[in-house]
Enzyme design. Structure first.
Site, PDB file in Angstrom:
ATOM      1  N   ASN A 184     -26.438   6.126  18.500  1.00  0.00           N
ATOM      2  CA  ASN A 184     -25.142   6.379  19.163  1.00  0.00           C
ATOM      3  C   ASN A 184     -25.238   7.396  20.303  1.00  0.00           C
ATOM      4  O   ASN A 184     -24.357   7.464  21.158  1.00  0.00           O
ATOM      5  CB  ASN A 184     -24.081   6.852  18.154  1.00  0.00           C
ATOM      6  CG  ASN A 184     -23.538   5.739  17.281  1.00  0.00           C
ATOM      7  OD1 ASN A 184     -23.096   5.973  16.158  1.00  0.00           O
ATOM      8  ND2 ASN A 184     -23.558   4.505  17.783  1.00  0.00           N
TER       9      ASN A 184
ATOM     10  N   ASP B  83     -17.214   0.320  11.188  1.00  0.00           N
ATOM     11  CA  ASP B  83     -17.441  -0.329  12.483  1.00  0.00           C
ATOM     12  C   ASP B  83     -16.157  -0.977  13.005  1.00  0.00           C
ATOM     13  O   ASP B  83     -15.321  -1.423  12.229  1.00  0.00           O
ATOM     14  CB  ASP B  83     -18.544  -1.393  12.313  1.00  0.00           C
ATOM     15  CG  ASP B  83     -19.133  -1.808  13.642  1.00  0.00           C
ATOM     16  OD1 ASP B  83     -18.859  -1.158  14.674  1.00  0.00           O
ATOM     17  OD2 ASP B  83     -19.876  -2.815  13.658  1.00  0.00           O
TER      18      ASP B  83
END
Ligand code: FPP
Length: 246
Positions: free
Chosen positions: A69, A21
């Site tokens: 996503n 991330d």
């Protein structure tokens, strides 16, 4: 003593999973486009894959793209898909040289054909490699995985292939995308977020969790070694007294 020498090679985690991330924030901090962050992130992927193979960690799983996503702006999604194909092509060398088998988990049918084909090709080329299994989670969501497993098991019960009493942990494991992988020992998340984000919920039941503020593109081999050393310190205390350890 260098940092890598501080790692006890006899007590490595067998399965490390990583939530990579912070690519977007890394780029923003530098006034660059988000995609540049992802590109730099793919360099960290290469570093960590190599480091894991050199150390002898048998299973490494990377959260590359979640089911959620897909909701990102279309341009970012398509750039990530292109980057994935580019990275896969580039990584064949590292995978071959280090005897690594590529594996994928997730709803692969959702991926654009070009990405799926490249992925399947690299998986085919590397299928007999035996030093390490590198798993990419692509269009992966743990709840979706559990729902498909429950549906498949229910179907078998309905068709009298198994009975309700046969359902145990091993039956569930066999119906997950991760069926060839052991449970996760160490889960790393970069960028300072303390969340699991629908990643391997069943498989991390006994995992050690390691969170670092470092953004994924800045996560280098030494950061990875730090995580392993931290894991080994925690393991050493697990259930034992310090007298027993010394
Ligand atoms: C999270 O950063 C990262 C991703 C959603 C994608 C991960 C992809 C890569 C590291 C590139 C290539 C990977 C492979 C396996 C070839 P973010 O965009 O959520 O960052 P932010 O939270 O700072 O916005």
């Amino acid at each position: 003593m260098s940092i890598v020498e501080k790692i006890d090679k006899e007590r490595l985690p067998q399965h490390v999973a990583v939530i990579m991330d912070g690519n977007g924030r890394w780029a923003k901090k530098k006034g660059l486009m988000r995609v540049v962050g992802h590109e730099r992130g793919s360099k960290s992927v290469n570093n960590i894959v190599e480091a894991s193979a050199k150390l002898g960690i048998p299973y490494l799983t990377l959260y590359a793209f979640s089911t959620e996503n897909w909701n990102r702006p279309e341009t970012e999604v398509s750039t990530l898909m292109k980057l994935l194909v580019k990275t896969l092509k580039k990584e064949i060398k590292t995978l071959t040289e280090n005897n690594i088998r590529l594996n994928a988990i997730g709803c692969l049918a959702d991926l654009p054909e070009r990405v799926r084909n490249e992925l399947l090709e690299v998986m085919e080329i590397t299928k007999n490699n035996s030093h390490m299994v590198l798993t990419l989670a692509l269009s992966y969501g743990s709840r979706e995985e559990l729902i498909s497993a429950i549906k498949a098991i229910s179907d078998k019960v309905k068709n009298n292939i198994i009975s309700v009493n046969d359902i145990d942990e091993s039956i569930i494991n066999k119906h997950l995308y991760t069926q060839i992988l052991p449970d996760v020992d160490l889960l790393i998340r970069t960028s300072g977020e303390h969340r699991i984000s629908n990643f391997l919920l069943w498989q991390i039941a006994y995992a050690e969790l390691y969170f670092t503020k470092t953004l994924w593109p800045d996560f280098k081999k030494n950061d990875f070694y730090e995580a392993l050393i931290n894991y080994q310190k925690r393991e050493r205390r697990f259930g034992k007294t310090s007298e027993q350890l010394s």
